[in-house]
Design a protein around this motif. Structure first.
Motif: not given
Length: 333
Positions: A89-98
């Motif tokens: 969920l953190y990775k899917l929420s990372d709008t800056e890095g992803n």
């Protein structure tokens, strides 16, 4: 004594293999032999195999935001389903890095993940913050689908339920969304449209004399990444052929530039064609046909209109067109 000597020879032989690997001589053969020996002896699996086992695909949005882009990710906590779910969920929420040229974070900026709660029989509940309720239908389906498709790959996770600030997530018909698992997903890779869900909506047309609103239930299929709000407005141009008493409150050249839901408000940007009045239809009827239709979707309770990006205080004879407008059922027949 012989057993000790044999053990010493074996250690010496393995040392030579290790040395040859470090020196780059026959490295591939030695590595393969060592890996095979370790696996066959039951001592464990190789590092490469462990990485494959713990690697899943995260389902980000594609660049067009109308489907998904699979990106491999190696879990840091593969044996703890809750921790692994937080990771995902953190990775899917990372709008800056992803957010790249190929894909974008699927948990949109401003959407908070409150909690991941384990349930019985391998199920988990994901609780989102209040902003989740402000998502358009299309964005909500995209987000929820990406989360489910990503989390179901975690060992021990068999199904996902959703809530918003502790209350069960409801669909547009005010019915709990319920458990999502492999059986509820349309495809493995999201090639097919995920917007094929049909919804029953209430639209407000006008009577033949153009001075009253008449509600009519119709079925709409949300597809092609067009917001539900935009679709229902366009449907106002064409009353059902079977309803002879209904008339469109909008001209046939009516066009919607954009609709967006934010803070319980539906922002609607129309083209200047809205100024082309329909014969024998009062402007007040035209305006509230749109407002009543939009607010009846329960995605917003007020509407803010603009024309080609600008607020216009007066639409023909209708005053205060630039204010926040709420439904007006006194105009209904």
């Amino acid at each position: 004594m012989r057993r000790l000597k044999r053990k010493g020879y074996l250690l010496f032989f393995l040392s030579l293999l290790l040395l040859s690997t470090l020196c780059g001589c026959g490295g591939n053969t030695a590595s393969s032999a060592a890996s095979k020996e370790k696996t066959d002896s039951g001592e464990g699996i190789t590092t490469e195999a462990a990485e494959d086992k713990d690697t899943i695909n995260l389902y980000y949005l594609n660049a067009e935001e109308d489907g998904f882009k699979k990106v491999p990710y190696t879990l840091q906590n593969p044996n703890d389903s809750v921790k692994a779910s937080y990771e995902v969920l953190y990775k899917l929420s990372d709008t800056e890095g992803n957010n790249t040229s190929e894909y974008k974070a699927s948990i949109f900026d401003g959407i908070a993940v409150n909690d991941v709660s384990p349930l019985e029989n391998g199920k988990e509940n994901i609780d989102f913050g209040a902003a989740y309720g402000q998502l358009s239908h299309v964005k909500e389906v995209l987000l929820r689908t990406s989360v489910v498709k990503s989390l179901l790959q975690i060992k021990g996770v068999e199904g996902i339920t959703f809530s918003v600030n502790g209350s069960s997530l409801l669909d547009t018909d005010k019915v709990p969304v319920g458990l999502m698992n492999e059986d509820t997903l349309l495809t493995d890779d999201g090639e097919k449209s995920i917007y094929s869900e049909k919804k029953k909506v209430k639209l407000y047309y006008t009577n033949k004399t153009g001075d009253k609103l008449i509600s009519c239930f119709r079925e709409v299929e949300v597809k092609n990444n067009v917001p539900l709000e935009t679709q229902v407005l366009l449907m106002l141009k064409n009353p059902p052929a079977s309803k002879k008493n209904l008339k469109s409150p909008l001209s046939q050249d009516f066009h919607v530039n954009q609709t967006q839901i934010m803070n319980n408000t539906c922002y609607v940007d129309l083209s200047s064609d809205i100024e082309n009045a329909v014969a024998d239809v009062k402007e007040k009827i035209t305006v509230y046909a749109m407002v009543n239709t939009l607010t009846d979707l329960d995605t917003a309770y007020q509407v803010q209109f603009t024309i080609d990006g600008k607020r216009v205080s007066k639409l023909n004879e209708f005053e205060k067109f630039d204010t926040l407008l709420t439904s007006n059922f006194s105009l209904c027949k």
